[in-house]
Enzyme design. Structure first.
Site, PDB file in Angstrom:
ATOM      1  N   GLU A 124      54.525  45.489  35.765  1.00 53.53           N
ATOM      2  CA  GLU A 124      54.578  44.283  36.605  1.00 53.53           C
ATOM      3  C   GLU A 124      53.693  44.412  37.849  1.00 53.53           C
ATOM      4  O   GLU A 124      53.038  43.461  38.278  1.00 53.53           O
ATOM      5  CB  GLU A 124      56.033  44.018  37.019  1.00 53.53           C
ATOM      6  CG  GLU A 124      56.232  42.770  37.843  1.00 53.53           C
ATOM      7  CD  GLU A 124      55.882  41.515  37.081  1.00 53.53           C
ATOM      8  OE1 GLU A 124      56.519  41.234  36.050  1.00 53.53           O
ATOM      9  OE2 GLU A 124      54.938  40.790  37.492  1.00 53.53           O
ATOM     10  N   VAL A 127      49.490  43.519  38.428  1.00 48.60           N
ATOM     11  CA  VAL A 127      48.876  42.225  38.784  1.00 48.60           C
ATOM     12  C   VAL A 127      49.685  41.601  39.908  1.00 48.60           C
ATOM     13  O   VAL A 127      50.902  41.435  39.789  1.00 48.60           O
ATOM     14  CB  VAL A 127      48.852  41.255  37.584  1.00 48.60           C
ATOM     15  CG1 VAL A 127      48.231  39.924  37.997  1.00 48.60           C
ATOM     16  CG2 VAL A 127      48.085  41.844  36.415  1.00 48.60           C
ATOM     17  N   GLY A 129      50.551  42.747  42.805  1.00 46.37           N
ATOM     18  CA  GLY A 129      51.399  43.634  43.616  1.00 46.37           C
ATOM     19  C   GLY A 129      52.877  43.286  43.474  1.00 46.37           C
ATOM     20  O   GLY A 129      53.468  43.438  42.414  1.00 46.37           O
ATOM     21  N   ILE A 131      54.286  40.374  43.489  1.00 47.30           N
ATOM     22  CA  ILE A 131      54.592  39.037  42.945  1.00 47.30           C
ATOM     23  C   ILE A 131      55.071  39.171  41.499  1.00 47.30           C
ATOM     24  O   ILE A 131      54.365  39.742  40.678  1.00 47.30           O
ATOM     25  CB  ILE A 131      53.334  38.134  42.951  1.00 47.30           C
ATOM     26  CG1 ILE A 131      52.696  38.077  44.332  1.00 47.30           C
ATOM     27  CG2 ILE A 131      53.657  36.748  42.431  1.00 47.30           C
ATOM     28  CD1 ILE A 131      51.326  37.403  44.341  1.00 47.30           C
ATOM     29  N   ASP A 196      38.299  44.871  40.589  1.00 42.94           N
ATOM     30  CA  ASP A 196      39.767  44.878  40.661  1.00 42.94           C
ATOM     31  C   ASP A 196      40.326  43.554  40.105  1.00 42.94           C
ATOM     32  O   ASP A 196      41.242  43.557  39.283  1.00 42.94           O
ATOM     33  CB  ASP A 196      40.189  45.096  42.122  1.00 42.94           C
ATOM     34  CG  ASP A 196      41.680  45.033  42.312  1.00 42.94           C
ATOM     35  OD1 ASP A 196      42.362  46.017  41.975  1.00 42.94           O
ATOM     36  OD2 ASP A 196      42.175  43.985  42.781  1.00 42.94           O
ATOM     37  N   LYS A 200      42.654  42.626  36.602  1.00 43.10           N
ATOM     38  CA  LYS A 200      43.883  41.827  36.637  1.00 43.10           C
ATOM     39  C   LYS A 200      43.780  40.610  35.713  1.00 43.10           C
ATOM     40  O   LYS A 200      44.754  40.256  35.044  1.00 43.10           O
ATOM     41  CB  LYS A 200      44.189  41.409  38.074  1.00 43.10           C
ATOM     42  CG  LYS A 200      44.591  42.620  38.932  1.00 43.10           C
ATOM     43  CD  LYS A 200      44.537  42.321  40.409  1.00 43.10           C
ATOM     44  CE  LYS A 200      44.960  43.509  41.255  1.00 43.10           C
ATOM     45  NZ  LYS A 200      44.658  43.339  42.681  1.00 43.10           N
TER      46      LYS A 200
HETATM   47  N1  HSE Z   1      42.671  46.611  46.380  1.00 46.65           N
HETATM   48  C1  HSE Z   1      43.616  45.707  45.815  1.00 46.65           C
HETATM   49  C2  HSE Z   1      43.608  44.393  46.606  1.00 46.65           C
HETATM   50  C3  HSE Z   1      44.976  46.351  45.850  1.00 46.65           C
HETATM   51  O1  HSE Z   1      42.994  44.343  47.666  1.00 46.65           O
HETATM   52  O2  HSE Z   1      44.158  43.412  46.132  1.00 46.65           O
HETATM   53  C4  HSE Z   1      45.987  45.726  44.954  1.00 46.65           C
HETATM   54  O3  HSE Z   1      45.612  45.736  43.624  1.00 46.65           O
END
Ligand code: HSE
Length: 409
Positions: A124, A127, A129, A131, A196, A200
């Site tokens: 979980e 994606v 964090g 949420i 990043d 996701k």
């Molecule tokens: N580096 C990522 C961000 C951290 O800034 O969203 C969380 O995945």
């Protein structure tokens, strides 16, 4: 009592250890079992913590302990993390991870092993964090056919863009501030280049549409090319620039998946998502649009999602849960050039009158803004197939194209 091991005591790992340690009573009530952190794997020494006696540097201690039923992987990366997670699943242990790089690269393989071994592989936190989005998609929205997922999936870039939009700060200054505040890494490449967000959207597309999407199948563009000039033109079009991850289902069974900076109309709820916050809009055929919003990064928000997975695992140790998707095909992800979009086009000209005449005939119905010195025109096209819009852009002869960006209503 259920024994748990945590692999990695960095930002998220220490958050997981602290939550499990500090809130053991309420967690036990929710899990209907005491959850005991038996080991924490890290190569570094951590003296003076209330749980300093749990540390080990030896992965085999965790792997070979039959009492460890749940392993938390918060090491990051895809080398050791992959080997260790795979070994744990093969040994019949459930795994919870926040590692998007791992899930985006190896998700379908690891989910297959989890299925075969009748254990859970939950992620979980990978994606958005803190949420909740994967579990709602996999459970609450299953009556729907998911047709689109669009989101602001990276907190660091959203912080930088917010500073550029609301404080007129340059990209470089905003990045520096993000680094000072601990949002961006010293090497901010994965965030600012969109890698990043790409990982996701791979996970969201894989879960939403049921087949694995790999990072190399997603056309990815970061925000390094965005200037304050673009921010100003966007404002004039009643929009803001956001780094967007987007995946859509096509009628032919294929999908599109992209990461790009886009002008987002202020009428769209995503336009109001600022600072390090993330938001994910999921579109289902029955439910319509559902929006998930919250802190997409940070120690405790991310650890909160990991611990939620641990509790879920603890409650379902003998029953596999719901997460699964199959491997995708090479040509499963179609080029989004055949999908509909709007484009922002910035052109330079030394013959404004001719350029405007041409723009008006080429892009029927488009809005445009002329710069104060009459040397630039910013155009916001109508919605069309991207291939048609690109052909129209290529046909311009009275102006030179400086930049194009996607636009979302
Ligand atoms: N580096 C990522 C961000 C951290 O800034 O969203 C969380 O995945």
């Amino acid at each position: 009592m259920i024994d748990v091991a945590i692999m990695g005591h960095g930002v998220v790992g220490s958050g997981v250890a602290e939550i499990l340690h500090n809130h053991s009573k309420r967690i036990a009530e929710k899990a209907k079992e005491n959850i005991n952190v038996k080991y924490i794997l890290d190569l570094r020494d951590f003296e003076g913590l209330e749980y300093s006696d749990k540390f080990t540097k030896d992965f085999s201690v965790i792997l070979n302990d039959p009492d460890v039923k749940i392993v938390v992987e918060v090491m990051g990366g895809c080398t050791f993390a992959y080997d260790y997670v795979k070994a744990c699943l093969l040994a019949g242990k459930s795994v919870c991870t926040s590692n998007k790089e791992l899930v985006a690269a190896k998700g379908s393989e690891l989910l297959d092993i989890a299925l075969e071994k009748n254990v859970n592989f939950l992620f979980e936190a990978s994606v958005g964090g803190g949420i909740p989005v994967l579990r709602p998609m996999a459970q609450c929205l299953t009556a729907n056919e998911i047709t689109e997922v669009t989101g602001i999936l990276n907190g660091t870039t959203n912080f930088i863009l917010t500073k550029m939009i609301s404080e007129n700060m340059s990209f470089d200054d905003a990045l520096k501030l993000a680094q000072e505040l601990g949002y961006a890494e010293k090497d901010p490449t994965a965030d600012v280049e969109g890698h990043d967000a790409c990982r996701k959207i791979c996970i969201l597309a894989s879960l939403g549409f049921g087949k694995h999407v790999y990072p190399n199948q997603v056309k990815t563009e970061g925000i390094t090319n965005i200037s304050l000039v673009d921010v100003e033109y966007a404002d004039a079009f009643d929009s803001v620039i956001k780094l967007i991850g987007r995946t859509r289902k096509l009628d032919n069974g294929k999908i599109t998946a992209n990461v790009y900076p886009a002008l987002v109309s202020r009428k769209n709820m995503l336009a109001g998502v600022n600072d390090v916050f993330n938001a994910i809009m999921v579109r289902g055929d029955e439910v319509g649009d559902v929006m998930f919003y919250g802190r997409g990064a940070g120690k405790f928000p991310t650890a909160s999602a990991v611990v939620g997975d641990v509790i879920d695992c603890a409650k379902h140790l003998s029953a596999r849960k719901y997460l699964h998707w199959i491997d995708g095909e090479k040509d499963y992800v179609a080029d989004s050039i055949d999908d509909i979009t709007r484009l922002y086009v910035l052109v330079k000209t030394d013959n404004l009158a001719e350029a405007i005449k041409e723009i008006e005939t080429t892009f029927s119905g488009a809005s445009y803004i002329v710069s104060k010195d009459n040397s630039e025109v910013a155009i916001l096209t109508e919605t069309d197939i991207e291939r048609n819009l690109r052909e129209q852009i290529n046909s311009l002869s009275c102006s030179e194209v400086v930049k194009t960006l996607h636009a979302i209503d």
